[in-house]
Design a protein around this motif. Sequence first.
Motif, PDB file in Angstrom:
ATOM      1  N   THR A  51      -0.081  11.472  -3.540  1.00 15.45           N
ATOM      2  CA  THR A  51       0.988  11.131  -2.611  1.00 15.45           C
ATOM      3  C   THR A  51       1.648  12.412  -2.140  1.00 15.45           C
ATOM      4  O   THR A  51       1.611  13.448  -2.812  1.00 15.45           O
ATOM      5  CB  THR A  51       2.029  10.257  -3.303  1.00 15.45           C
ATOM      6  OG1 THR A  51       2.564  11.007  -4.378  1.00 15.45           O
ATOM      7  CG2 THR A  51       1.419   8.995  -3.791  1.00 15.45           C
TER       8      THR A  51
ATOM      9  N   GLU B 147       4.361  13.551  -4.458  1.00 11.22           N
ATOM     10  CA  GLU B 147       3.766  14.100  -5.676  1.00 11.22           C
ATOM     11  C   GLU B 147       3.280  15.510  -5.463  1.00 11.22           C
ATOM     12  O   GLU B 147       3.568  16.424  -6.245  1.00 11.22           O
ATOM     13  CB  GLU B 147       2.574  13.233  -6.081  1.00 11.22           C
ATOM     14  CG  GLU B 147       2.825  12.292  -7.209  1.00 11.22           C
ATOM     15  CD  GLU B 147       1.525  11.652  -7.598  1.00 11.22           C
ATOM     16  OE1 GLU B 147       1.105  11.902  -8.725  1.00 11.22           O
ATOM     17  OE2 GLU B 147       0.938  10.923  -6.785  1.00 11.22           O
TER      18      GLU B 147
ATOM     19  N   TRP C 108       8.025  22.224  -7.029  1.00 14.36           N
ATOM     20  CA  TRP C 108       9.027  22.060  -8.073  1.00 14.36           C
ATOM     21  C   TRP C 108       8.477  22.369  -9.445  1.00 14.36           C
ATOM     22  O   TRP C 108       8.963  23.223 -10.161  1.00 14.36           O
ATOM     23  CB  TRP C 108       9.590  20.642  -8.010  1.00 14.36           C
ATOM     24  CG  TRP C 108      10.739  20.487  -8.922  1.00 14.36           C
ATOM     25  CD1 TRP C 108      10.739  19.917 -10.137  1.00 14.36           C
ATOM     26  CD2 TRP C 108      12.063  20.938  -8.701  1.00 14.36           C
ATOM     27  NE1 TRP C 108      11.978  19.981 -10.699  1.00 14.36           N
ATOM     28  CE2 TRP C 108      12.809  20.609  -9.835  1.00 14.36           C
ATOM     29  CE3 TRP C 108      12.694  21.604  -7.657  1.00 14.36           C
ATOM     30  CZ2 TRP C 108      14.150  20.910  -9.951  1.00 14.36           C
ATOM     31  CZ3 TRP C 108      14.028  21.900  -7.781  1.00 14.36           C
ATOM     32  CH2 TRP C 108      14.738  21.562  -8.916  1.00 14.36           C
ATOM     33  N   GLN C 109       7.380  21.650  -9.795  1.00 12.74           N
ATOM     34  CA  GLN C 109       6.959  21.717 -11.184  1.00 12.74           C
ATOM     35  C   GLN C 109       6.332  23.050 -11.550  1.00 12.74           C
ATOM     36  O   GLN C 109       6.602  23.607 -12.597  1.00 12.74           O
ATOM     37  CB  GLN C 109       5.992  20.588 -11.477  1.00 12.74           C
ATOM     38  CG  GLN C 109       6.688  19.434 -12.158  1.00 12.74           C
ATOM     39  CD  GLN C 109       5.703  18.495 -12.742  1.00 12.74           C
ATOM     40  OE1 GLN C 109       4.668  18.240 -12.168  1.00 12.74           O
ATOM     41  NE2 GLN C 109       6.027  17.952 -13.884  1.00 12.74           N
TER      42      GLN C 109
ATOM     43  N   PHE D 170       6.143  17.925  -5.141  1.00 11.70           N
ATOM     44  CA  PHE D 170       6.809  18.263  -6.389  1.00 11.70           C
ATOM     45  C   PHE D 170       5.903  19.093  -7.285  1.00 11.70           C
ATOM     46  O   PHE D 170       6.344  20.001  -7.963  1.00 11.70           O
ATOM     47  CB  PHE D 170       7.271  17.003  -7.106  1.00 11.70           C
ATOM     48  CG  PHE D 170       8.394  16.342  -6.384  1.00 11.70           C
ATOM     49  CD1 PHE D 170       9.452  17.084  -5.907  1.00 11.70           C
ATOM     50  CD2 PHE D 170       8.397  14.985  -6.158  1.00 11.70           C
ATOM     51  CE1 PHE D 170      10.482  16.502  -5.235  1.00 11.70           C
ATOM     52  CE2 PHE D 170       9.428  14.395  -5.481  1.00 11.70           C
ATOM     53  CZ  PHE D 170      10.475  15.150  -5.020  1.00 11.70           C
ATOM     54  N   HIS D 171       4.602  18.741  -7.278  1.00 14.24           N
ATOM     55  CA  HIS D 171       3.681  19.515  -8.108  1.00 14.24           C
ATOM     56  C   HIS D 171       3.665  20.960  -7.679  1.00 14.24           C
ATOM     57  O   HIS D 171       3.740  21.870  -8.492  1.00 14.24           O
ATOM     58  CB  HIS D 171       2.273  18.921  -8.004  1.00 14.24           C
ATOM     59  CG  HIS D 171       2.005  17.926  -9.074  1.00 14.24           C
ATOM     60  ND1 HIS D 171       2.007  18.267 -10.403  1.00 14.24           N
ATOM     61  CD2 HIS D 171       1.747  16.607  -9.024  1.00 14.24           C
ATOM     62  CE1 HIS D 171       1.761  17.196 -11.119  1.00 14.24           C
ATOM     63  NE2 HIS D 171       1.603  16.164 -10.306  1.00 14.24           N
TER      64      HIS D 171
ATOM     65  N   GLY E  14       0.812  -1.200   0.000  1.00 12.50           N
ATOM     66  CA  GLY E  14       0.000   0.000   0.000  1.00 12.50           C
ATOM     67  C   GLY E  14       0.843   1.245   0.000  1.00 12.50           C
ATOM     68  O   GLY E  14       2.063   1.203  -0.004  1.00 12.50           O
ATOM     69  N   ASN E  15       0.170   2.339  -0.009  1.00 10.46           N
ATOM     70  CA  ASN E  15       0.833   3.625  -0.162  1.00 10.46           C
ATOM     71  C   ASN E  15       1.003   4.281   1.195  1.00 10.46           C
ATOM     72  O   ASN E  15       0.038   4.512   1.906  1.00 10.46           O
ATOM     73  CB  ASN E  15      -0.019   4.493  -1.090  1.00 10.46           C
ATOM     74  CG  ASN E  15       0.650   5.802  -1.359  1.00 10.46           C
ATOM     75  OD1 ASN E  15       1.820   5.957  -1.034  1.00 10.46           O
ATOM     76  ND2 ASN E  15      -0.076   6.726  -1.923  1.00 10.46           N
ATOM     77  N   ILE E  16       2.243   4.527   1.566  1.00 10.21           N
ATOM     78  CA  ILE E  16       2.474   5.073   2.889  1.00 10.21           C
ATOM     79  C   ILE E  16       2.452   6.585   2.893  1.00 10.21           C
ATOM     80  O   ILE E  16       2.496   7.191   3.935  1.00 10.21           O
ATOM     81  CB  ILE E  16       3.819   4.590   3.439  1.00 10.21           C
ATOM     82  CG1 ILE E  16       4.925   4.944   2.470  1.00 10.21           C
ATOM     83  CG2 ILE E  16       3.767   3.119   3.728  1.00 10.21           C
ATOM     84  CD1 ILE E  16       6.270   4.587   2.982  1.00 10.21           C
ATOM     85  N   PHE E  17       2.397   7.171   1.731  1.00  5.71           N
ATOM     86  CA  PHE E  17       2.542   8.622   1.694  1.00  5.71           C
ATOM     87  C   PHE E  17       1.245   9.321   1.300  1.00  5.71           C
ATOM     88  O   PHE E  17       1.258  10.456   0.886  1.00  5.71           O
ATOM     89  CB  PHE E  17       3.643   9.020   0.717  1.00  5.71           C
ATOM     90  CG  PHE E  17       4.983   8.582   1.182  1.00  5.71           C
ATOM     91  CD1 PHE E  17       5.559   9.190   2.268  1.00  5.71           C
ATOM     92  CD2 PHE E  17       5.648   7.554   0.550  1.00  5.71           C
ATOM     93  CE1 PHE E  17       6.798   8.792   2.713  1.00  5.71           C
ATOM     94  CE2 PHE E  17       6.872   7.159   0.983  1.00  5.71           C
ATOM     95  CZ  PHE E  17       7.452   7.765   2.071  1.00  5.71           C
TER      96      PHE E  17
ATOM     97  N   LEU F  82       9.937  20.994 -14.625  1.00  8.73           N
ATOM     98  CA  LEU F  82      10.891  19.895 -14.659  1.00  8.73           C
ATOM     99  C   LEU F  82      11.871  20.047 -15.812  1.00  8.73           C
ATOM    100  O   LEU F  82      13.013  19.618 -15.748  1.00  8.73           O
ATOM    101  CB  LEU F  82      10.122  18.575 -14.790  1.00  8.73           C
ATOM    102  CG  LEU F  82      10.877  17.289 -14.517  1.00  8.73           C
ATOM    103  CD1 LEU F  82      11.417  17.325 -13.113  1.00  8.73           C
ATOM    104  CD2 LEU F  82       9.971  16.124 -14.710  1.00  8.73           C
TER     105      LEU F  82
END
Lengths: 188, 116, 371
Positions: A129, A132, A139-140, A135-136, A119-122, A145
């Motif tokens: 996430t 994600e 960063w992005q 970064f979205h 499963g997804n821990i984040f 990027l």
Amino acid sequence: MVDYLLILFVLNAIYTVLMGIGVLYSRTVIRSALFLILTLIGVANVFLFANSEFLWVIQLSVYSGGIAVLLLFAGRLTSYTEDNFEFFNSNLVMPVIVAGVLLLVLLGTLVAQIPASTGNIFTTNNGNTLLEQFFHNIWQENFGLAFILPFLSALFLAALLGSVKLAMSDDSDDYEEKPKLYPEETTT
Amino acid sequence: MIPLEYFVALSMVLFSVGILGILTQRSAVRLLFSIELILNSANINFVAFNSYLRSTAASNAAVSDQYLGWAFAMIVVAIAAAEAAIALAIFISLYRNFGEISVLDIFSLAENTEVD
Amino acid sequence: MASPVNPFLSGTFNILGIQITIPDVVAIALGTFLLANYIMINQLIMPYVERKVMARQQGRRGPVYVGWRGILQIPADLLKLVLKEDTMPKTADSLGFFMAIFFIGVSSIMAFVPLPFANGVLGADLTIGVLYVFAIFSIVPPAMFIGGWASNSKYALIGGFRAAGQLLAYEIPMFISVLGVIAIVNSFSLNDIALYQMHAGWFLFSGFGIGGLIAAFVFYIAGLAETERVPFDIPEAEAELVMGPRTEFSGWRYALIMMTEYVHLTVNSLLFIFLFFGGFDFWPFGNAIYNFNGGVIFTWPTWLYELRSNLWIQFITVTVKAYFFIYVATTFRTAFPRMRIDQLLSFGWKQLLLASIFGSFIMIWSTGVLG
């Protein structure tokens, strides 16, 4: 069924850590650079286990091919006389041991916080996430990027130019007895 | 597939080795080597988490998002290259001015005090 | 990343009545073992060819005594070297002295994994193909430096410095000259690149007839410098530095290093063949002649295509081409004088780098990938 990939990973991890210790406690600087190259190769193999073969190439050709040569030059061009500093007899040994144990405990508790790899821990509230989202947002949308590689190239060029400027010798200070190639007064 | 914990544990141990080197070494070149070890342990984490997220959660994300960890690892490698070049230049000019590169013996602003 | 050897091995075991799935690692190792052995046996003939050709070009006879026209000269030399006493300087750094040989020897064997000898006959069709070979060979400069340093001799140390500087200066034009090919084929795999050339013609003639030529020229020059051949044999300049970083190596170490030099030459020739000279295809013009819009003007007959698809003919083609480039390198060795180290470095960084960027750009531009 023996998971031979896992066995290989553990062997490679042990190798990497041993070579990393060899970097610190080898007799000469060049030997320690040799151990550093071996460590870098071990880390590159870790990338292979994480399905990132392109980074394996980057790590080998840039890190242990290019940077290692720079480090070897740094070790060789500055003929450093090994000091007789005995770590285990100095008063540094207790603080280092305490700090090391604390660091291991801290990082160990962090690693223990990772639940079993299912499963997804984040996951955050809105389903994205955490990484994600980070970064979205940061960063992005702010940098994009696509600017990573040009940015890195500009940075690297600046660093190289600066290092060339740094390493160039000021001829006036150090080599005063150096004969002048073109003497200014040629009238006599 | 290898569990994530293994990667993180390896990264942890390598990081500790690098910290140990920074605490105990006196030669500037070896300090640089220790910094490289720490950068590499960070790189392992980037790549491992990226691979993990790619395989589990973010598989429906855009392609550029699936390789963000790689981008960060590449940034680390490029920074390390720049750092190595600058460090080589600094070491050479240090060596030219002081005749040695043991970080404890280089004073220019401070008095020559005994440090141990 | 399944190995082509895997179905073959599984089939063999099935005939024997054993159900077994071979791990990819083992299959890749076996395939590489077979192909590398083919290359290593050829390594016994290539130095002989070089010595014979060079002797003819210089008006000598070359090796004549051992075997038929001296063909057993190289195995005899190797046997002698292996049986010789293994000396090491007293003040040498034993670890570095060993590890340099280890790096150089292992890297040369490992480079054969993605090199095909016919369509699909290769150790493993890696996704990173060409880059794998580059990555493996980039271990060599630091290994050369460490070997030169560990010998504790001034010739070896100076040679090590020269080798490291030279190899770094020529890796980057080499990388960039491959860029055009990779962007056109959209794959790193050498097998894919060769198949594309079978379809569309050799990359040597692509890019309006100029770009491919420039890129191929840069790649070949950089390859010669990478393998430290004349006119770029500055690290081991015989008159100045005895043997460069290899000065103190004797006995089996020297034998291994000499073998490695020829293996590097072979791998570079094979890379050159696969990137620009059509790989396992002997026909330079592709399946058909196309106009600039991609329309077919004239199609070559089908029997020619079947001949080109034959695995054995492809295999022989690769071998013949490899020997041709050994011949070219030998001719260079006879014909050209050695460059100076500063000339070499400025040539690599200033001229070749620019030329490689131009060549790759023209190649990409001509195929309309840029849009």
